[in-house]
Design a protein around this motif. Structure first.
Motif, PDB file in Angstrom:
ATOM      1  N   VAL A  95      22.877  -3.633 -15.551  1.00 41.79           N
ATOM      2  CA  VAL A  95      22.122  -4.668 -16.277  1.00 41.79           C
ATOM      3  C   VAL A  95      21.242  -4.100 -17.377  1.00 41.79           C
ATOM      4  O   VAL A  95      20.525  -4.859 -18.048  1.00 41.79           O
ATOM      5  N   LYS A  96      21.279  -2.806 -17.607  1.00 40.96           N
ATOM      6  CA  LYS A  96      20.456  -2.224 -18.665  1.00 40.96           C
ATOM      7  C   LYS A  96      20.787  -2.850 -20.012  1.00 40.96           C
ATOM      8  O   LYS A  96      21.945  -3.015 -20.377  1.00 40.96           O
ATOM      9  N   GLY A  97      19.728  -3.202 -20.760  1.00 33.87           N
ATOM     10  CA  GLY A  97      19.914  -3.804 -22.069  1.00 33.87           C
ATOM     11  C   GLY A  97      20.074  -5.312 -22.037  1.00 33.87           C
ATOM     12  O   GLY A  97      20.166  -5.946 -23.091  1.00 33.87           O
ATOM     13  N   LYS A  98      20.105  -5.915 -20.833  1.00 34.32           N
ATOM     14  CA  LYS A  98      20.275  -7.367 -20.707  1.00 34.32           C
ATOM     15  C   LYS A  98      18.904  -8.027 -20.522  1.00 34.32           C
ATOM     16  O   LYS A  98      18.045  -7.490 -19.834  1.00 34.32           O
ATOM     17  N   ARG A  99      18.727  -9.211 -21.125  1.00 38.71           N
ATOM     18  CA  ARG A  99      17.448  -9.909 -21.029  1.00 38.71           C
ATOM     19  C   ARG A  99      17.437 -10.931 -19.890  1.00 38.71           C
ATOM     20  O   ARG A  99      16.446 -11.083 -19.195  1.00 38.71           O
ATOM     21  N   LYS A 100      18.546 -11.659 -19.733  1.00 44.27           N
ATOM     22  CA  LYS A 100      18.631 -12.674 -18.682  1.00 44.27           C
ATOM     23  C   LYS A 100      19.779 -12.314 -17.749  1.00 44.27           C
ATOM     24  O   LYS A 100      20.926 -12.207 -18.187  1.00 44.27           O
ATOM     25  N   VAL A 101      19.460 -12.118 -16.484  1.00 44.82           N
ATOM     26  CA  VAL A 101      20.469 -11.704 -15.512  1.00 44.82           C
ATOM     27  C   VAL A 101      20.488 -12.695 -14.361  1.00 44.82           C
ATOM     28  O   VAL A 101      19.430 -13.128 -13.873  1.00 44.82           O
ATOM     29  N   HIS A 102      21.682 -13.048 -13.925  1.00 51.38           N
ATOM     30  CA  HIS A 102      21.863 -13.933 -12.777  1.00 51.38           C
ATOM     31  C   HIS A 102      22.685 -13.179 -11.740  1.00 51.38           C
ATOM     32  O   HIS A 102      23.857 -12.876 -11.964  1.00 51.38           O
TER      33      HIS A 102
END
Length: 378
Positions: A95-102
């Motif tokens: 998830v590195k570099g991601k702003r919104k994670v589900h």
């Protein structure tokens, strides 16, 4: 486990398989005698676990006839081997570099807040992440208590990210109502499957249905898969029994030599697995462990490709090694016996194609002893 014990257990299994009750009875007697002479308490219990499983098979009994010490073997095993942290490293990596994670979590009956508390405290750098949504798909409905919610919130607050979480009760992972998840545009979707796939192999097409849902309906960006790395799903009972002896003898030797905070609970978890794999037939055999190579071949065929995890997360941890893009939980012994793998998967560019006994008098003693004994006796 000594060679004479292994020989007696194998001969008892062969006799049961061929319907030779007299020989099975004699070999079971030899097993019990050798178990009594074993000086290592945990090894002595392991011998009895296999004897119990053979006894159950002889009488056609399901392991549910026996009481086990804790209802949540999986949680204890994950804590004991540091698996929550290892999966946490994998998620942190993807998830590195991601702003919104589900993150969509498939669980049976584990306390999700405890697992994610471990995840959060294991995270070091989530980079640009500002919002995390957790969706728990649970087969046995559980609700967070107020105390549990507070722990989860405290565990995430030090990362300074927004947190949402919901629990959804599902009857089967093969038939998930994806509309409940309210998937949103712009979310990076991670589906976390810890020891889910192996328990779906006994149901026709169940795993295939789930993988189609993950790939084509959830449209997951990453799928995390953690499973036991063991060749214990052979249809041939005698081959499966031999492999089980080798795998669990190695695992118990590791428990003998090194103390874990959850070593007794891990032992109970293994005891259930042994009984299920050896005693049960057909769909009742829900423990169907496969090797990493077998899972890799299957997931390639189902339309997924490996996402190579970073080596950085495995450095300095004696129980984790990095191997060809995955994390492998290994025994602490010099041989580094593979126990569990943690892998990450993306959708590949290749199209997915759908596939469309006789009673043994002596074993009664084992059943009686195993059903009433706490197995902590030394």
């Amino acid at each position: 486990m000594r060679g004479d014990v292994v020989d007696a257990l194998k001969k008892c299994a062969e006799a049961l398989q061929h319907g030779n009750s007299r020989l099975a009875n004699a070999e079971m007697g030899r097993v019990l005698d050798l178990a009594g002479k074993e000086t290592e308490p945990r090894t002595r219990r392991l011998i009895r676990y296999f004897a119990q499983a053979l006894a159950c098979r002889a009488y056609g009994l399901h392991p549910k006839c026996f009481s086990f010490q804790t209802p949540d073997w999986k949680y204890s095993m994950c804590e004991g081997y540091g698996l929550f942290h290892t999966v946490g490293w994998a998620i942190e990596d993807v998830v590195k570099g991601k702003r919104k994670v589900h993150v969509i979590e498939l669980v049976k009956h584990m306390n999700g807040y405890e697992q994610w508390a471990s995840f959060f405290y294991g995270f070091y750098d989530l980079g640009d992440l500002t919002h995390l949504r957790l969706s728990f798909l649970v087969q046995e409905n559980i609700e967070f208590s107020k105390e549990s919610e507070e722990k989860l919130i405290r565990a995430s607050s030090h990362l300074r990210i927004g947190l949402e979480y919901k629990i959804f009760s599902v009857n089967s992972f093969a038939d998930i109502d994806v509309t409940l998840l309210e998937l949103q545009d712009g979310e990076f979707v991670v589906v976390n499957c810890m020891f889910v796939f192996s328990k779906m192999l006994s149901e026709a097409l169940a795993l295939e249905k789930l993988l189609l849902t993950v790939r084509d309906v959830m449209k997951a960006d990453i799928m995390i898969v953690a499973e036991h790395d063991a060749n214990l799903n052979q249809s041939n009972f005698l081959l499966r029994f031999d492999e089980s002896l080798e795998y669990y003898s190695s695992a118990f030797q590791d428990l003998n030599e090194y103390e874990y905070d959850y070593d007794l609970e891990i032992e109970v978890y293994y005891r259930y697995q042994i009984c299920n794999m050896v005693a049960c037939k057909g769909s009742n055999r829900v423990e169907r462990h496969q090797t990493w190579a077998q899972w890799k071949s299957s997931l390639f065929r189902y339309g997924f490709s490996i996402f190579n995890l970073s080596t950085d997360f495995a450095e300095g941890h004696f129980w984790v090694k990095w191997e060809n893009g995955i994390f492998v939980i290994v025994s602490a012994r010099p041989e580094k016996q593979p126990l569990i793998f943690v892998s990450a998967w993306t959708t590949s560019t290749f199209p997915f194609k759908s596939s469309g006994s006789n009673e043994v008098s002596c074993v009664a003693k084992v059943i009686e002893k195993s059903s009433r004994c706490s197995d902590i006796d030394v």
